[in-house]
Design an enzyme around this catalytic site. Structure first.
Site, mmCIF file in Angstrom:
data_model
loop_
_atom_site.group_PDB
_atom_site.id
_atom_site.type_symbol
_atom_site.label_atom_id
_atom_site.label_comp_id
_atom_site.label_asym_id
_atom_site.label_seq_id
_atom_site.Cartn_x
_atom_site.Cartn_y
_atom_site.Cartn_z
ATOM 1 N N LYS A 105 18.609 5.236 17.048
ATOM 2 C CA LYS A 105 19.345 6.034 18.209
ATOM 3 C C LYS A 105 20.658 6.301 17.949
ATOM 4 O O LYS A 105 20.978 7.599 18.204
ATOM 5 C CB LYS A 105 19.252 4.933 19.427
ATOM 6 C CG LYS A 105 18.560 5.504 20.702
ATOM 7 C CD LYS A 105 18.710 4.382 21.654
ATOM 8 C CE LYS A 105 17.594 4.149 22.344
ATOM 9 N NZ LYS A 105 17.540 3.163 23.389
ATOM 10 N N THR A 138 20.894 -2.584 35.841
ATOM 11 C CA THR A 138 20.335 -3.389 37.217
ATOM 12 C C THR A 138 20.119 -4.918 36.886
ATOM 13 O O THR A 138 19.430 -5.113 36.100
ATOM 14 C CB THR A 138 19.168 -2.649 37.719
ATOM 15 O OG1 THR A 138 19.806 -1.281 37.511
ATOM 16 C CG2 THR A 138 18.697 -3.494 38.886
ATOM 17 N N ARG A 179 18.717 9.025 38.929
ATOM 18 C CA ARG A 179 17.355 9.384 38.938
ATOM 19 C C ARG A 179 16.991 10.101 37.661
ATOM 20 O O ARG A 179 17.798 10.929 37.170
ATOM 21 C CB ARG A 179 16.685 10.209 40.003
ATOM 22 C CG ARG A 179 16.877 9.642 41.441
ATOM 23 C CD ARG A 179 16.900 10.555 42.564
ATOM 24 N NE ARG A 179 17.887 11.481 42.397
ATOM 25 C CZ ARG A 179 17.944 12.644 43.000
ATOM 26 N NH1 ARG A 179 17.090 12.853 43.952
ATOM 27 N NH2 ARG A 179 19.008 13.327 42.992
ATOM 28 N N GLU A 180 15.927 9.748 36.865
ATOM 29 C CA GLU A 180 15.747 10.457 35.611
ATOM 30 C C GLU A 180 15.263 11.874 35.991
ATOM 31 O O GLU A 180 14.723 11.838 37.240
ATOM 32 C CB GLU A 180 14.374 9.858 35.009
ATOM 33 C CG GLU A 180 15.075 8.372 34.292
ATOM 34 C CD GLU A 180 13.648 7.800 33.479
ATOM 35 O OE1 GLU A 180 12.717 8.506 33.259
ATOM 36 O OE2 GLU A 180 13.647 6.491 33.519
ATOM 37 N N CYS A 202 11.974 1.720 36.470
ATOM 38 C CA CYS A 202 13.073 0.812 37.555
ATOM 39 C C CYS A 202 12.050 0.198 38.982
ATOM 40 O O CYS A 202 12.453 -0.804 38.949
ATOM 41 C CB CYS A 202 14.024 1.953 37.980
ATOM 42 S SG CYS A 202 15.023 2.702 36.782
HETATM 43 C C1 UGA Z 1 15.038 5.272 40.727
HETATM 44 C C2 UGA Z 1 16.067 5.492 41.889
HETATM 45 O O1 UGA Z 1 15.605 6.689 42.639
HETATM 46 C C3 UGA Z 1 17.594 5.626 41.316
HETATM 47 O O2 UGA Z 1 18.212 5.786 42.460
HETATM 48 C C4 UGA Z 1 17.783 4.556 40.561
HETATM 49 O O3 UGA Z 1 18.943 4.736 40.296
HETATM 50 C C5 UGA Z 1 16.753 4.359 39.345
HETATM 51 O O4 UGA Z 1 15.482 4.138 39.808
HETATM 52 C C6 UGA Z 1 17.019 3.235 38.567
HETATM 53 O O5 UGA Z 1 17.280 2.297 38.934
HETATM 54 O O6 UGA Z 1 17.744 3.373 37.666
HETATM 55 P P1 UGA Z 1 13.742 7.020 39.052
HETATM 56 O O7 UGA Z 1 12.895 5.783 38.660
HETATM 57 O O8 UGA Z 1 14.130 7.775 38.000
HETATM 58 O O9 UGA Z 1 15.091 6.598 39.941
HETATM 59 O O10 UGA Z 1 12.874 7.885 39.849
HETATM 60 P P2 UGA Z 1 12.629 8.133 41.743
HETATM 61 O O11 UGA Z 1 12.986 9.497 41.592
HETATM 62 O O12 UGA Z 1 12.997 7.225 42.277
HETATM 63 O O13 UGA Z 1 10.848 8.118 41.545
HETATM 64 C C7 UGA Z 1 10.266 6.698 41.193
HETATM 65 C C8 UGA Z 1 8.945 6.868 41.530
HETATM 66 O O14 UGA Z 1 8.447 7.030 42.831
HETATM 67 C C9 UGA Z 1 7.992 8.084 40.509
HETATM 68 O O15 UGA Z 1 6.868 7.765 39.982
HETATM 69 C C10 UGA Z 1 7.749 9.098 41.725
HETATM 70 O O16 UGA Z 1 6.719 9.888 41.383
HETATM 71 C C11 UGA Z 1 7.668 8.173 42.991
HETATM 72 N N1 UGA Z 1 7.760 8.660 44.089
HETATM 73 C C12 UGA Z 1 8.910 8.897 44.717
HETATM 74 C C13 UGA Z 1 6.453 8.641 44.938
HETATM 75 O O17 UGA Z 1 5.358 8.291 44.808
HETATM 76 N N2 UGA Z 1 6.648 9.330 46.450
HETATM 77 C C14 UGA Z 1 7.933 9.930 46.717
HETATM 78 O O18 UGA Z 1 7.895 10.168 48.062
HETATM 79 C C15 UGA Z 1 8.707 9.645 45.843
#
Ligand code: UGA
Length: 460
Positions: free
Chosen positions: A35, A121, A153-154, A262
């Protein structure tokens, strides 16, 4: 300020680039030498919009460098961010081995007066363990420990790091407070909110935020099951709920549920932490169960529409755990693909970014170069991850190449009217299906009943 960042995964690399772009001098290090050699060449080991460009910019400006040698990164640093992985153990607890070995390396190499900041985390109480390790490993070592959880968020990570809703710092000494205030000075001067609290509160706030967002998603998915039975529309229900500022519309999108690195692990890590502290929190297990159920329901829906799955060809659009990333870790789309494959279907997947990772994760999955190739001769098209570009697909062209004109929209992301106008039978999640012409209306009604899986079907 001179900063070292340990760990160059999503959190570590984005943190490194963001801090460099705020004007600090950052050195990143990682135990994964491959990496580091990629990063030294200015290449990002994963896809994250805008990150590679920013990485190169900061490297050529001389503010960002990488080294495989921990000692080189740590020696001169005034602040060290620990951004290493905290994966789940088999019992769901966070595995903190990498946290401990980072602390030991810091004790070996860092200078006196350093501020050690945990960004990974971690369960509440971890900073205390880090503090004990640092003290045990080097007598007379002067240091401070702080917590600064990351909320990126990713897919929008760099934006989230540079335009945060809030910066949370858990500090218990004047020196740690000063260092973190200086570090984030360029952001607080632009008006971004900095919340100072104690370390345990900062640690817990991160787990609590992720668990609560997961809970919102599972609530929406459970409600979708009720909507299906009541003839209501979950998207409209969520829209109405969301106009109440106490609830908010975000994270009420029903579909296949959450995945990624996450939410699944953090939710259970919080449940485990609570249990270890003597408090049972079964709500969190239920959130997880409802999340698994979302994938089961989608699989049962596809089976119901297609009758038998054996030898059916299913085009699966979207394989990453969410749009905007090539990350397939615990992707609901792949969980669905796995279920369909084990029921005897052929699954042909397409994803704008995650094809290679998906193939590696699930070798039985066939992959296609685009959505139209995936759809060729398919009996059903399933939208599993809602990449924007799927909204612009030529539906007529898709229907022409497919064996049956059937769409299962497992993310409620396509326009039902456009699908029906193109001649598709359209089956969403938690919303009434839409069939192409009025002469099929009775079929639509009949199917609507049938599409609600029974408890027996769900436990298959
Ligand atoms: C999440 C959190 O949103 C971030 O704030 C946090 O920093 C991060 O985890 C972490 O702990 O590092 P992330 O995992 O990148 O971020 O993705 P999200 O956008 O939160 O989505 C998570 C999952 O939920 C995805 O699979 C998405 O498709 C799903 N989702 C999201 C739903 O099924 N419905 C929704 O309404 C929103």
């Amino acid at each position: 300020m001179k900063i070292a960042v340990m760990g160059t995964g999503h959190v570590g690399l984005v943190t490194s680039v963001a801090l460099a772009s705020l004007g600090h001098r950052v050195v990143g290090t990682d135990v994964d030498g491959e990496k580091i050699s990629l990063l030294k060449r200015g290449a990002c080991p994963f896809y994250e919009p805008g990150l590679e460009e920013a990485l190169r910019r900061e490297m050529s400006a001389g503010r960002l460098a990488f080294t495989p040698e921990e000692s080189d990164a740590l020696r001169d640093a005034e602040a060290i961010f620990i951004c290493v992985g905290t994966p789940a153990r088999s019992n769901g607890e966070a595995n903190l081995v990498a946290m401990e070995s980072s602390a030991r390396a810091i004790a070996r190499h860092a200078r006196d007066g350093v501020v050690v900041i945990e960004k990974s985390t971690v369960p509440a109480g971890t900073a205390e363990r880090v503090r004990d390790t640092l003290a045990r490993e080097r007598s007379g070592f002067t240091f401070d420990v702080a917590s600064n959880p990351e909320f990126l968020r990713e897919g929008t990570a760099l934006h989230d790091a540079l335009e945060p809703d809030r910066i949370v710092i858990g500090v218990e000494s004047g020196r740690a407070r000063d260092v973190l205030r200086r570090l984030y000075g360029p952001l607080t001067e632009r008006g971004h909110l900095l919340i100072e609290t104690d370390i345990a509160t900062a640690e817990l706030a991160k787990h609590a935020s992720n668990a609560f967002l997961a809970l919102k998603i599972s609530f929406a998915n459970a409600l979708a099951r009720v909507c299906e039975r009541a003839g209501a529309d979950i998207t409209a229900v969520a829209g109405i709920m969301g106009t109440d500022p106490r609830i908010g519309r975000a994270f009420l999108n029903a579909g296949l549920g959450y995945g990624g690195y996450c939410f699944p692990k953090d939710l259970i890590a919080l449940e485990r932490l609570a249990a270890r502290l003597g408090y049972e929190f079964p709500l969190l297990r239920e959130v997880e169960r409802l999340n698994d159920e979302a994938v089961q329901v989608a699989a049962a829906k596809i089976e119901e529409v297609l009758w038998n799955l054996e030898d059916k060809r299913i085009a699966l659009l979207g394989l990453s755990f969410k749009p905007g990333t090539d990350d397939v870790r615990l992707s609901p789309a792949l969980a669905l693909a796995g279920r369909l494959l084990s029921a005897g279907a052929r699954v042909i997947g397409f994803d704008p970014r995650a094809l290679a990772n998906a193939k590696q994760e699930l070798p039985e999955l066939e992959v296609a170069g685009d959505a139209y190739e995936a759809a060729r001769d398919a009996h059903c098209l399933v939208l599993a991850t809602e990449w924007d570009e799927f909204g612009a697909l030529d539906l007529d062209a898709l229907r022409e190449v497919m064996a049956y004109p059937i769409v299962v929209d497992a993310r409620n992301a396509l326009d039902p009217a456009r699908c029906a106008a193109a001649g598709f039978a359209y089956y969403p999640m938690g919303r009434p299906p839409v069939l192409p012409d009025p002469s099929s209306a009775s079929l639509a009604e009949g199917r609507r009943e049938a599409l609600v899986p029974t408890p027996e079907e769900l436990t298959r």
